[in-house]
Design a protein around this motif. Structure first.
Motif, short mmCIF file in Angstrom:
data_model
loop_
_atom_site.label_atom_id
_atom_site.label_comp_id
_atom_site.label_asym_id
_atom_site.label_seq_id
_atom_site.Cartn_x
_atom_site.Cartn_y
_atom_site.Cartn_z
N LEU A 1 51.95 54.54 43.98
CA LEU A 1 50.88 54.30 44.34
C LEU A 1 50.76 52.84 44.48
CD1 LEU A 1 47.92 56.15 42.60
CD2 LEU A 1 49.16 56.66 45.03
N THR A 2 50.20 51.53 45.43
CA THR A 2 49.83 50.35 45.07
C THR A 2 48.49 49.66 44.06
OG1 THR A 2 48.17 50.47 46.88
CG2 THR A 2 50.53 50.68 47.39
N LEU A 3 48.99 48.69 44.19
CA LEU A 3 47.33 48.23 43.17
C LEU A 3 46.38 48.77 44.18
CD1 LEU A 3 49.47 44.54 41.80
CD2 LEU A 3 48.42 47.18 40.43
N GLU A 4 46.57 48.52 45.18
CA GLU A 4 45.13 48.19 45.90
C GLU A 4 44.47 50.09 45.81
OE1 GLU A 4 42.77 47.96 50.19
OE2 GLU A 4 44.85 46.61 50.14
N GLU A 5 45.81 50.66 45.96
CA GLU A 5 45.20 52.59 46.05
C GLU A 5 44.78 53.05 44.14
OE1 GLU A 5 48.41 54.90 49.21
OE2 GLU A 5 48.81 53.88 46.95
N ILE A 6 45.62 52.20 43.21
CA ILE A 6 45.02 52.43 42.44
C ILE A 6 43.02 51.83 41.50
CG2 ILE A 6 45.20 51.34 39.47
CD1 ILE A 6 48.41 51.96 40.55
N ARG A 7 43.42 50.66 42.48
CA ARG A 7 41.89 50.41 42.11
C ARG A 7 41.11 51.22 42.98
NH1 ARG A 7 41.23 44.30 45.37
NH2 ARG A 7 41.91 45.84 46.99
N GLU A 8 41.59 51.59 44.28
CA GLU A 8 39.97 51.93 44.61
C GLU A 8 39.91 53.65 44.27
OE1 GLU A 8 38.72 51.16 47.44
OE2 GLU A 8 39.50 49.50 46.97
N LYS A 9 40.79 54.49 43.62
CA LYS A 9 40.63 55.84 43.12
C LYS A 9 40.42 55.59 42.13
CE LYS A 9 44.39 58.04 46.07
NZ LYS A 9 45.24 59.27 46.00
N PHE A 10 40.91 54.33 41.41
CA PHE A 10 40.56 54.41 39.72
C PHE A 10 39.91 53.84 38.56
CE2 PHE A 10 45.17 56.54 40.48
CZ PHE A 10 44.42 57.95 40.61
N ILE A 11 39.64 52.32 39.21
CA ILE A 11 38.77 51.35 38.25
C ILE A 11 37.45 50.78 38.90
CG2 ILE A 11 39.07 49.20 37.56
CD1 ILE A 11 42.18 49.39 37.78
N ARG A 12 36.58 50.73 37.56
CA ARG A 12 35.27 50.39 37.87
C ARG A 12 35.22 49.77 37.32
NH1 ARG A 12 37.62 52.47 42.20
NH2 ARG A 12 36.40 54.71 42.87
N GLU A 13 33.83 48.73 37.91
CA GLU A 13 32.57 49.18 36.38
C GLU A 13 33.59 47.12 35.94
OE1 GLU A 13 31.02 51.22 34.28
OE2 GLU A 13 30.00 52.39 36.40
N VAL A 14 34.47 46.80 36.44
CA VAL A 14 35.51 45.63 35.54
C VAL A 14 35.34 44.49 36.81
CG1 VAL A 14 36.89 47.00 34.53
CG2 VAL A 14 37.65 46.29 36.96
N ASP A 15 35.81 43.33 36.39
CA ASP A 15 35.46 41.38 37.32
C ASP A 15 36.80 41.97 37.52
OD1 ASP A 15 32.71 41.26 36.32
OD2 ASP A 15 33.87 41.23 34.41
N LEU A 16 37.58 41.69 36.67
CA LEU A 16 39.56 41.74 37.30
C LEU A 16 40.65 42.75 36.59
CD1 LEU A 16 41.58 39.52 38.26
CD2 LEU A 16 41.47 38.47 36.26
N ILE A 17 41.13 42.25 37.79
CA ILE A 17 42.93 44.21 37.34
C ILE A 17 43.38 42.65 36.91
CG2 ILE A 17 43.85 45.56 38.15
CD1 ILE A 17 41.74 46.08 39.69
N LEU A 18 44.45 42.90 35.71
CA LEU A 18 45.15 42.14 35.61
C LEU A 18 46.38 43.35 35.85
CD1 LEU A 18 44.86 39.64 33.06
CD2 LEU A 18 45.17 38.90 35.22
N SER A 19 47.17 43.10 36.41
CA SER A 19 48.94 44.22 36.42
C SER A 19 50.09 43.42 35.84
CB SER A 19 49.03 44.76 37.63
OG SER A 19 49.73 43.55 38.39
N GLU A 20 50.90 44.16 35.31
CA GLU A 20 51.93 43.88 34.43
C GLU A 20 53.22 44.56 35.59
OE1 GLU A 20 54.90 43.93 30.84
OE2 GLU A 20 52.86 44.20 30.51
N GLY A 21 53.89 43.72 36.40
CA GLY A 21 55.47 44.04 36.81
C GLY A 21 54.19 43.90 38.69
N TYR A 22 55.10 45.13 39.84
CA TYR A 22 54.37 45.26 41.14
C TYR A 22 54.53 43.64 41.49
CZ TYR A 22 51.35 49.21 39.66
OH TYR A 22 51.03 50.55 39.07
N LYS A 23 56.33 43.07 41.37
CA LYS A 23 56.68 41.99 41.88
C LYS A 23 56.93 42.55 43.54
CE LYS A 23 61.27 42.97 41.21
NZ LYS A 23 60.91 44.58 40.13
N LYS A 24 56.97 43.69 44.21
CA LYS A 24 56.68 43.35 45.59
C LYS A 24 55.88 44.80 46.46
CE LYS A 24 61.07 45.90 45.31
NZ LYS A 24 62.40 46.80 45.46
#
Length: 219
Positions: free
Chosen positions: A81-104
């Motif tokens: 999954l892309t970071l956008e897909e992960i955000r849309e599917k799983f992440i709620r009620e936070v102000d910021l997402i920090l990811s480690e990796g995903y250089k592409k």
């Protein structure tokens, strides 16, 4: 929409250490942070023999482990999954997402670099590089912070991604996909819905509004 910042860099460069230091600083400033770790090799978070492990091995597509203080979800995915897909599917009620990796991935990136380990950076501005954290200076056209300048990095992230998020925002999704809105449309929707709410009981001074519609394309 929750902003995403990817912490990138080559192997054993200090990405996890940076995130470990950024989290308490951003949390101290009152922000709720989610993190995403990219693992290209696959992983296991459950323990063999546990009930949830047995559920998954027996064929469950999705397993949820819930307690009074934590919840975990394990599910099958057909692709990375892309970071956008992960955000849309799983992440709620936070102000910021920090990811480690995903250089592409296309999200904004902050690269960690140490001159004693590698000769050149992994990313450029064309890769959406927005800052470098290093023990040497770089002339890349983006801010460069020293490795121990955690407050400086946190302030950079706060100013660029968090302070600007405060205040009103309108997000429109059609068939599950986010539709970009310009300021005029956002203002129009805000004022129209606020006007409608004033005529409804129990809707005094709303701070958030969730509207879900189904079957609107059917006759």
């Amino acid at each position: 929409m929750i902003p995403i910042v990817s912490i990138v860099g080559k192997s054993d460069i200090g990405k996890t250490t940076l995130i470990e230091k950024l989290l308490p600083e951003l949390t101290r400033r009152g922000y709720r942070i989610a993190t995403v770790k990219h693992d290209v090799h696959g992983f296991e978070v459950d323990r063999e023999g546990k009930d949830s492990w047995r559920h998954k091995k027996a064929g469950a597509h999705t397993v949820v482990i819930s307690s009074p203080h934590k919840i975990a979800l394990i599910r099958d995915e057909e692709k990375d999954l892309t970071l956008e897909e992960i955000r849309e599917k799983f992440i709620r009620e936070v102000d910021l997402i920090l990811s480690e990796g995903y250089k592409k991935d296309v999200q904004p990136k902050i690269e960690v670099f140490r001159k004693g380990k590698y000769k050149e950076l992994l990313c450029t501005k064309e890769d959406n590089l927005i800052a470098v954290i290093s023990d040497q200076a770089f002339d890349m056209g983006v801010p460069c912070f020293f490795l121990d300048d955690i407050k400086g990095v946190a302030s950079f992230i706060e100013k660029r991604f968090l302070t600007a998020q405060k205040g009103r925002d309108v997000i429109l999704k059609v068939n599950g996909k986010t539709v970009p809105l310009n300021p005029f449309v956002k203002g129009f929707l805000t004022h129209t819905l606020q006007g409608m709410l004033t005529s409804l009981k129990g809707c005094d001074a709303p701070s958030t509004l969730d509207l879900h519609m189904e079957g609107i394309g059917k006759e």
